[in-house]
Design a protein around this motif. Structure first.
Motif, PDB file in Angstrom:
ATOM      1  N   THR A 323      59.381  32.921  34.570  1.00  0.00           N
ATOM      2  CA  THR A 323      58.836  33.478  33.329  1.00  0.00           C
ATOM      3  C   THR A 323      59.905  33.503  32.252  1.00  0.00           C
ATOM      4  N   ALA A 324      59.505  33.225  31.018  1.00  0.00           N
ATOM      5  CA  ALA A 324      60.396  33.337  29.859  1.00  0.00           C
ATOM      6  C   ALA A 324      59.773  34.294  28.853  1.00  0.00           C
ATOM      7  N   VAL A 325      60.551  35.268  28.409  1.00  0.00           N
ATOM      8  CA  VAL A 325      60.112  36.222  27.393  1.00  0.00           C
ATOM      9  C   VAL A 325      61.070  36.138  26.216  1.00  0.00           C
ATOM     10  N   VAL A 326      60.533  35.825  25.040  1.00  0.00           N
ATOM     11  CA  VAL A 326      61.363  35.756  23.840  1.00  0.00           C
ATOM     12  C   VAL A 326      60.789  36.691  22.789  1.00  0.00           C
ATOM     13  N   CYS A 327      61.668  37.461  22.168  1.00  0.00           N
ATOM     14  CA  CYS A 327      61.297  38.360  21.076  1.00  0.00           C
ATOM     15  C   CYS A 327      62.042  37.908  19.826  1.00  0.00           C
ATOM     16  N   SER A 328      61.348  37.896  18.701  1.00  0.00           N
ATOM     17  CA  SER A 328      61.987  37.465  17.463  1.00  0.00           C
ATOM     18  C   SER A 328      61.259  38.039  16.263  1.00  0.00           C
ATOM     19  N   SER A 329      62.013  38.422  15.249  1.00  0.00           N
ATOM     20  CA  SER A 329      61.407  38.665  13.946  1.00  0.00           C
ATOM     21  C   SER A 329      60.875  37.328  13.457  1.00  0.00           C
ATOM     22  N   THR A 330      59.729  37.358  12.813  1.00  0.00           N
ATOM     23  CA  THR A 330      59.046  36.114  12.451  1.00  0.00           C
ATOM     24  C   THR A 330      58.434  36.221  11.062  1.00  0.00           C
ATOM     25  N   PHE A 331      58.107  35.063  10.506  1.00  0.00           N
ATOM     26  CA  PHE A 331      57.271  34.995   9.324  1.00  0.00           C
ATOM     27  C   PHE A 331      55.830  34.771   9.762  1.00  0.00           C
ATOM     28  N   PRO A 332      54.849  35.370   9.080  1.00  0.00           N
ATOM     29  CA  PRO A 332      53.464  34.966   9.301  1.00  0.00           C
ATOM     30  C   PRO A 332      53.329  33.469   9.033  1.00  0.00           C
ATOM     31  N   GLU A 333      52.360  32.840   9.636  1.00  0.00           N
ATOM     32  CA  GLU A 333      52.247  31.378   9.577  1.00  0.00           C
ATOM     33  C   GLU A 333      52.225  30.858   8.141  1.00  0.00           C
ATOM     34  N   GLY A 334      51.503  31.544   7.257  1.00  0.00           N
ATOM     35  CA  GLY A 334      51.361  31.063   5.897  1.00  0.00           C
ATOM     36  C   GLY A 334      52.621  31.168   5.064  1.00  0.00           C
ATOM     37  N   ARG A 335      53.615  31.919   5.526  1.00  0.00           N
ATOM     38  CA  ARG A 335      54.854  32.069   4.757  1.00  0.00           C
ATOM     39  C   ARG A 335      56.025  31.319   5.385  1.00  0.00           C
ATOM     40  N   TYR A 336      55.792  30.721   6.537  1.00  0.00           N
ATOM     41  CA  TYR A 336      56.904  30.045   7.209  1.00  0.00           C
ATOM     42  C   TYR A 336      57.241  28.726   6.516  1.00  0.00           C
ATOM     43  N   SER A 337      58.537  28.441   6.455  1.00  0.00           N
ATOM     44  CA  SER A 337      59.027  27.148   5.994  1.00  0.00           C
ATOM     45  C   SER A 337      60.343  26.866   6.690  1.00  0.00           C
ATOM     46  N   ASP A 338      60.590  25.586   6.971  1.00  0.00           N
ATOM     47  CA  ASP A 338      61.897  25.203   7.509  1.00  0.00           C
ATOM     48  C   ASP A 338      63.004  25.500   6.514  1.00  0.00           C
ATOM     49  N   TYR A 339      62.668  25.475   5.230  1.00  0.00           N
ATOM     50  CA  TYR A 339      63.660  25.669   4.177  1.00  0.00           C
ATOM     51  C   TYR A 339      63.579  27.103   3.672  1.00  0.00           C
ATOM     52  N   GLN A 340      64.540  27.913   4.045  1.00  0.00           N
ATOM     53  CA  GLN A 340      64.539  29.325   3.676  1.00  0.00           C
ATOM     54  C   GLN A 340      65.757  29.618   2.806  1.00  0.00           C
ATOM     55  N   ALA A 341      65.479  29.968   1.552  1.00  0.00           N
ATOM     56  CA  ALA A 341      66.546  30.159   0.572  1.00  0.00           C
ATOM     57  C   ALA A 341      67.423  31.346   0.943  1.00  0.00           C
TER      58      ALA A 341
END
Length: 458
Positions: A323-341
């Motif tokens: 089993t793998a468990v990963v926790c992360s702060s995230t962006f909602p899908e509509g705000r995600y971008s590979d390019y983050q200023a």
């Protein structure tokens, strides 16, 4: 204003001309910012006070108090005109403004997103775009990952001990009715051990999702100060984990204190802390682990490396019943971008960081493992983060004395420098808290199992 430059007798010397130019530039920046503010605030109200005069923007809704911003230094206008939200954070840290409610004003910015996006100059937006493009290509090589770890975590442990729980978990806690829920500190007031209870609950939830049993071997990326590793090894009356743990970190300060805490718990024979990049996993770790856990380390991986990250996890886990468990702060899908200023967090707190989205991580897990992982469970802990951040803020203010921190950082003996230092941390907690409160940020826990394993009940 430019006509003043003609007054040779009064403004003929170079110093005077520079002063007039500075006044003109500041006035122009002020006008530009206020013009944007006037048209951008449609939700809530902002009162700006300067030189005894108050300018009101927006309107009070549902009897909520207006946010009062007091300008103490003209330099504030240029910072905001050039750098938008980043400039605002710098002005706050420098004491160029006073704000009646720092979290409230950041929430107001989120409610009126065009205010932040439109207030910065063309130059500032271009610089931010170039920075985001640069970060996407060069960040998180092994060398830069180490540099970023130094900037983020190789600070005095006294800082983190001042506000974290006894487990020293620098991640979102889980609040329950025992602490009166996610708003219990606001409705009933905080208690002395509420954070400890909530962080213990988080650790046990993660270990439960990882399906660990006595004798299991766990791999962890992102050691922190050993909180998860120690909990995974301890045997208590209520739970019996008794696991063996290998944990990776790039922070010397974290490794030093984690190993000290592990020795104090008498667990050094079963927990090993490696000063190692996750990409440099030993060959002998192949298919050796029953569970993989990572708690809020993925923010430092970067989009370029998500597939490699999960490829490494796939390499380390056993082929069945893992089993793998990963926790992360995230962006909602509509705000995600590979390019983050570059923003306040990426410049001053977590250099080189980049938030994923849940979908991006799920796709990377599938690609990196070549289909050998299946998503088993998803939880969004975002609602629990604002109280966690408020609690950290209260504890830091109560526990971190100037004399204590100045022993490691002599420059903080200066009162002005110490106040700026405290405002930086205060701004971090408010900035993140506003993001989670407004749903601008989320915090996901994703559980993956081997594709051919029976679906577990947890």
């Amino acid at each position: 204003m430019p006509i003043l430059l003609k007054g040779v007798n009064r403004y003929g010397d170079p110093a005077s001309r520079l002063h007039v130019k500075a006044m003109y530039i500041s006035s122009t920046a002020r006008s530009s910012v206020l013009n944007v503010v006037q048209g951008a605030i449609t939700t809530g109200r902002l009162d700006i006070e300067e030189n005894g005069e108050v300018y009101c923007y927006g309107q009070v809704v549902n009897d909520c108090k207006p946010i009062r911003l007091r300008v103490l230094d003209d330099n504030f206008w240029m910072r905001v005109a050039m750098s938008g939200g980043l400039g605002f954070s710098e002005a706050y840290m420098a004491g160029e403004i006073e704000v009646s409610d720092i979290t409230g004003i950041l929430e107001l910015f989120i409610d009126n997103l065009s205010l932040v996006s439109n207030v910065a100059s063309i130059y500032g937006r271009l610089a931010a775009k170039l920075t985001s493009l640069s970060n996407s290509f060069i960040n998180q090589s092994r060398f830069t990952a180490r540099l970023n770890a130094i900037a983020s975590y190789d600070q005095s442990n006294d800082i983190f001990q001042a506000f974290l729980s006894k487990e020293m978990m620098y991640s979102c806690a889980l609040w329950s009715g025992e602490e009166d829920g996610v708003d219990g500190d606001l409705t009933h007031g905080p208690t002395s051990d509420d954070l400890e209870k909530a962080q213990k609950r988080k650790l046990h939830r993660v270990l439960q999702q990882a399906r660990v049993k006595p004798g299991h071997r766990i791999l962890e990326f992102g050691s922190g100060w050993g909180g998860l590793a120690i909990e995974a090894r301890l045997r208590t009356a209520a739970r019996s984990y008794g696991c063996e743990v290998d944990t990776f970190t790039l922070s010397i300060e974290q490794k030093t204190l984690a190993e000290e805490r592990i020795r104090e718990a008498g667990l050094e024979d079963r927990i090993r802390v490696h000063l190692r990049d996750y990409r440099d996993i030993p060959a002998e770790f192949e298919n050796s682990f029953d569970a993989f856990i990572s708690i809020e380390m993925l923010e430092h991986v970067g989009p370029k490396w998500y597939n490699t990250y999960f490829k490494t996890v796939d390499f380390a886990l056993k082929k069945r019943n893992a089993t793998a468990v990963v926790c992360s702060s995230t962006f909602p899908e509509g705000r995600y971008s590979d390019y983050q200023a570059e923003d306040f967090m990426r410049r001053y707190m977590w250099p080189g960081s980049s938030l994923p989205s849940a979908t991006v991580l799920i796709n990377a897990a599938h690609a990196g493992s070549q289909g050998r992982f299946t998503l088993n469970h998803v939880e969004n802990h975002g609602a629990h983060y604002p109280r966690t951040l408020r609690t950290w803020g209260r504890r830091l203010k109560a526990n971190l004395s100037q004399d204590l921190i100045a022993r490691t950082y002599p420059a903080l003996k200066d009162d002005i420098q110490f106040r700026m230092f405290l405002r930086k941390w205060e701004y971090q907690f408010a900035y993140a808290g506003a993001g989670f409160t407004k749903g601008y940020l989320t915090c996901h826990m994703l559980t993956f199992t081997r594709t051919d394993d029976p679906s577990p009940l947890v």
